[in-house]
Enzyme design. Structure first.
Site, PDB file in Angstrom:
ATOM      1  N   ARG A  20     -10.049  -0.433  16.350  1.00 41.26           N
ATOM      2  CA  ARG A  20      -9.481   0.407  15.265  1.00 41.26           C
ATOM      3  C   ARG A  20     -10.922   0.391  14.188  1.00 41.26           C
ATOM      4  O   ARG A  20     -11.976   0.829  13.860  1.00 41.26           O
ATOM      5  CB  ARG A  20      -8.550   0.910  14.862  1.00 41.26           C
ATOM      6  CG  ARG A  20      -8.345   1.262  13.717  1.00 41.26           C
ATOM      7  CD  ARG A  20      -7.180   2.133  13.258  1.00 41.26           C
ATOM      8  NE  ARG A  20      -6.643   0.534  12.295  1.00 41.26           N
ATOM      9  CZ  ARG A  20      -4.901   0.624  11.940  1.00 41.26           C
ATOM     10  NH1 ARG A  20      -4.674   1.492  11.827  1.00 41.26           N
ATOM     11  NH2 ARG A  20      -4.949  -0.604  11.398  1.00 41.26           N
ATOM     12  N   LYS A  54       0.791  -1.150  -0.333  1.00 41.96           N
ATOM     13  CA  LYS A  54       0.511  -0.093  -0.381  1.00 41.96           C
ATOM     14  C   LYS A  54       0.988   1.287  -0.126  1.00 41.96           C
ATOM     15  O   LYS A  54       2.371   1.134   0.481  1.00 41.96           O
ATOM     16  CB  LYS A  54      -1.084  -0.258   1.184  1.00 41.96           C
ATOM     17  CG  LYS A  54      -0.297  -0.212   2.663  1.00 41.96           C
ATOM     18  CD  LYS A  54      -1.364  -0.319   3.701  1.00 41.96           C
ATOM     19  CE  LYS A  54      -0.606  -0.523   4.971  1.00 41.96           C
ATOM     20  NZ  LYS A  54      -0.956  -0.454   6.267  1.00 41.96           N
ATOM     21  N   TYR A 109      15.957  30.323   6.962  1.00 40.87           N
ATOM     22  CA  TYR A 109      15.091  30.921   7.397  1.00 40.87           C
ATOM     23  C   TYR A 109      15.120  31.232   8.671  1.00 40.87           C
ATOM     24  O   TYR A 109      15.661  30.288   9.480  1.00 40.87           O
ATOM     25  CB  TYR A 109      14.200  30.168   6.949  1.00 40.87           C
ATOM     26  CG  TYR A 109      13.732  30.601   5.530  1.00 40.87           C
ATOM     27  CD1 TYR A 109      13.676  31.942   5.074  1.00 40.87           C
ATOM     28  CD2 TYR A 109      13.602  29.569   4.536  1.00 40.87           C
ATOM     29  CE1 TYR A 109      13.295  32.239   3.773  1.00 40.87           C
ATOM     30  CE2 TYR A 109      13.378  29.452   3.142  1.00 40.87           C
ATOM     31  CZ  TYR A 109      13.625  31.215   2.965  1.00 40.87           C
ATOM     32  OH  TYR A 109      13.455  31.291   0.688  1.00 40.87           O
ATOM     33  N   MET A 120      12.151  24.675   1.264  1.00 39.85           N
ATOM     34  CA  MET A 120      11.599  23.636   0.804  1.00 39.85           C
ATOM     35  C   MET A 120      12.141  23.544  -0.416  1.00 39.85           C
ATOM     36  O   MET A 120      11.922  22.191  -0.398  1.00 39.85           O
ATOM     37  CB  MET A 120      10.557  24.488   0.022  1.00 39.85           C
ATOM     38  CG  MET A 120       9.512  23.724  -1.483  1.00 39.85           C
ATOM     39  SD  MET A 120       8.661  25.007  -1.759  1.00 39.85           S
ATOM     40  CE  MET A 120       7.677  25.995  -1.336  1.00 39.85           C
TER      41      MET A 120
HETATM   42  C1  LIG Z   1      -0.099  -1.554   6.758  1.00 44.20           C
HETATM   43  C2  LIG Z   1      -0.830  -3.128   6.858  1.00 44.20           C
HETATM   44  C3  LIG Z   1       0.253  -4.567   7.614  1.00 44.20           C
HETATM   45  C4  LIG Z   1       1.374  -3.946   7.121  1.00 44.20           C
HETATM   46  O1  LIG Z   1       2.088  -3.812   8.465  1.00 44.20           O
HETATM   47  P1  LIG Z   1       3.869  -2.884   8.776  1.00 44.20           P
HETATM   48  O2  LIG Z   1       4.033  -2.709   9.727  1.00 44.20           O
HETATM   49  O3  LIG Z   1       4.285  -2.494   7.347  1.00 44.20           O
HETATM   50  O4  LIG Z   1       4.579  -3.974   8.357  1.00 44.20           O
HETATM   51  C5  LIG Z   1      -0.213  -5.277   7.858  1.00 44.20           C
HETATM   52  N1  LIG Z   1      -1.738  -5.379   8.167  1.00 44.20           N
HETATM   53  C6  LIG Z   1      -3.188  -4.666   7.895  1.00 44.20           C
HETATM   54  C7  LIG Z   1      -4.573  -4.800   7.909  1.00 44.20           C
HETATM   55  C8  LIG Z   1      -2.398  -3.061   6.920  1.00 44.20           C
HETATM   56  O5  LIG Z   1      -2.945  -2.534   7.337  1.00 44.20           O
END
Ligand SMILES: *Cc1c(COP(=O)(O)O)cnc(C)c1O
Length: 363
Positions: free
Chosen positions: A134, A35, A259, A307
């Site tokens: 969650r 992701k 800055y 930046m």
């Molecule tokens: C993002 C995610 C993972 C991976 O998590 P890491 O800590 O990066 O290994 C696994 N399961 C779910 C449901 C996630 O959202």
């Protein structure tokens, strides 16, 4: 000259890390979590690196439907799982057409499934809230939801089962074992595949590895634990964030830089200007002393990150030159260490690079 700043992605590191995770979890299949653009490493770069060879990933975990479609369009044929499920009934026909699997964590998704009509049944993973609170169904809701899914003609059987840990990155926290116990007690007599472990679960709670592990950050060679490093687990950082020195300037004691003019040199020195800033995703709040790697040594950031640039104190005897390569993090300087200086986690640093950074997969 190569464009800079750029994130160089090592194919060898990604493949090594996958093989290492297989060693750590020898009885589990691997769902590589890609992701957020492969945690900033490039969605298709990563997917192709870890999919298409002997011992490649068994599947991929994603957070958005669009990411899954991108993988299919890019020729990835393995199993794909939407870790937060689908958000709209109108996506369901394409989800089944592309053989994408989905988490079911909320009744609204079940309602949509009961009202839809699909060409093929949808492959689902029922998410149990074993203590993170969650997403997922509570222990009390579970059996009713399970029955409804079993009765739904457009849900493929058996139903797969998953949960997610809140504190697996804290090896001393009892909550993880409590979550494992709750998940096991609830699912003991059920069919389907099971998955609990993210990277931290995989590394620190081997009893949670089950049928599938879901490593994200570890695949990229980074430890999920603050104060730890991927290299402690024989993982190799897959990303090297580099840029160039674009100026070296003589700087007098008492002079400020940048800055706000808030840092002042205590003695005469040479300052280097590096072409990377918050416009590239390097955090503006990186404090004085945050290291960068230059010509075989750490040098500290001084003054405020702007930046497009940041400034480093090279020291009065420095021989660094314009055009020299600077590593912001990578194999010489762990992203975990940089994250600690900045007061964040490595996950955030690697995922927040902006499109101005060229992401280059090394051959
Ligand atoms: C993002 C995610 C993972 C991976 O998590 P890491 O800590 O990066 O290994 C696994 N399961 C779910 C449901 C996630 O959202």
């Amino acid at each position: 000259m190569k464009p800079f700043p750029r994130a160089e992605i090592s194919r060898q590191a990604l493949q090594h890390n996958l093989a290492r995770l297989r060693q750590i979890a020898p009885h589990s299949q691997v769902m590589a979590v890609v992701k957020a653009n492969g945690y900033g490493h490039g969605l298709l770069n990563v997917a192709h690196c870890v999919a298409n060879y002997q011992g490649g990933a068994d599947g991929f975990g994603l957070a958005r439907f669009e990411e899954a479609l991108e993988l299919r369009a890019g020729g990835i044929t393995g199993r794909l799982l939407l870790l937060e499920g689908f958000f709209r009934a109108s996506d369901l026909p394409l989800i089944v057409e592309h053989d994408i699997e989905t988490v079911i964590h909320h009744e609204s998704q079940l309602d949509m499934l009961e009202q839809t009509s699909l060409k093929k049944p949808l492959k689902v993973w029922l998410k149990i809230d074993s203590g993170m609170h969650r997403l997922g169904f509570s222990i009390e809701q579970f059996s009713g939801i399970y029955q409804r899914l079993m009765a739904c003609p457009y849900v493929a059987k058996p139903i797969n089962l998953m949960t997610h840990f809140a504190c697996a990155d804290e090896p001393d926290n009892d909550l993880t074992q409590t979550q494992i116990n709750a998940f096991e007690a609830l699912t003991v007599n059920l069919g389907g595949e099971r998955t609990l472990a993210n990277s931290a679960g995989t590394l620190f709670w081997p009893q949670s590895q089950a049928d599938w592990i879901r490593p994200g950050i570890a695949l990229y060679g980074v430890s999920p634990v603050v104060g730890d490093k991927g290299t402690n687990h024989q993982l190799i950082p897959a990303m090297e964030l580099v840029s160039n020195l674009i100026a070296v300037r003589a700087h007098k004691a008492g002079d400020s830089v940048g800055y706000g003019a808030y840092w002042q040199a205590k003695q005469d020195t040479l300052l280097g200007v590096v072409a990377i800033g918050y416009g590239d995703g390097y955090p503006r709040n990186a404090p004085e002393g945050t290291p960068v790697w230059l010509n075989g040594r750490r040098v500290p950031i001084v003054g405020r990150v702007s930046m497009d640039m940041l400034t480093v104190d090279l020291g009065i005897n420095a021989t660094d030159k314009v055009g020299d390569s600077v590593q912001l993090w990578g194999q010489a300087l762990a992203v975990e260490e940089v994250a600690e200086h900045i007061g964040t986690i490595a996950y955030e640093l690697v995922t927040k690079l902006t499109p101005r950074v060229t992401v280059e997969l090394l051959p």
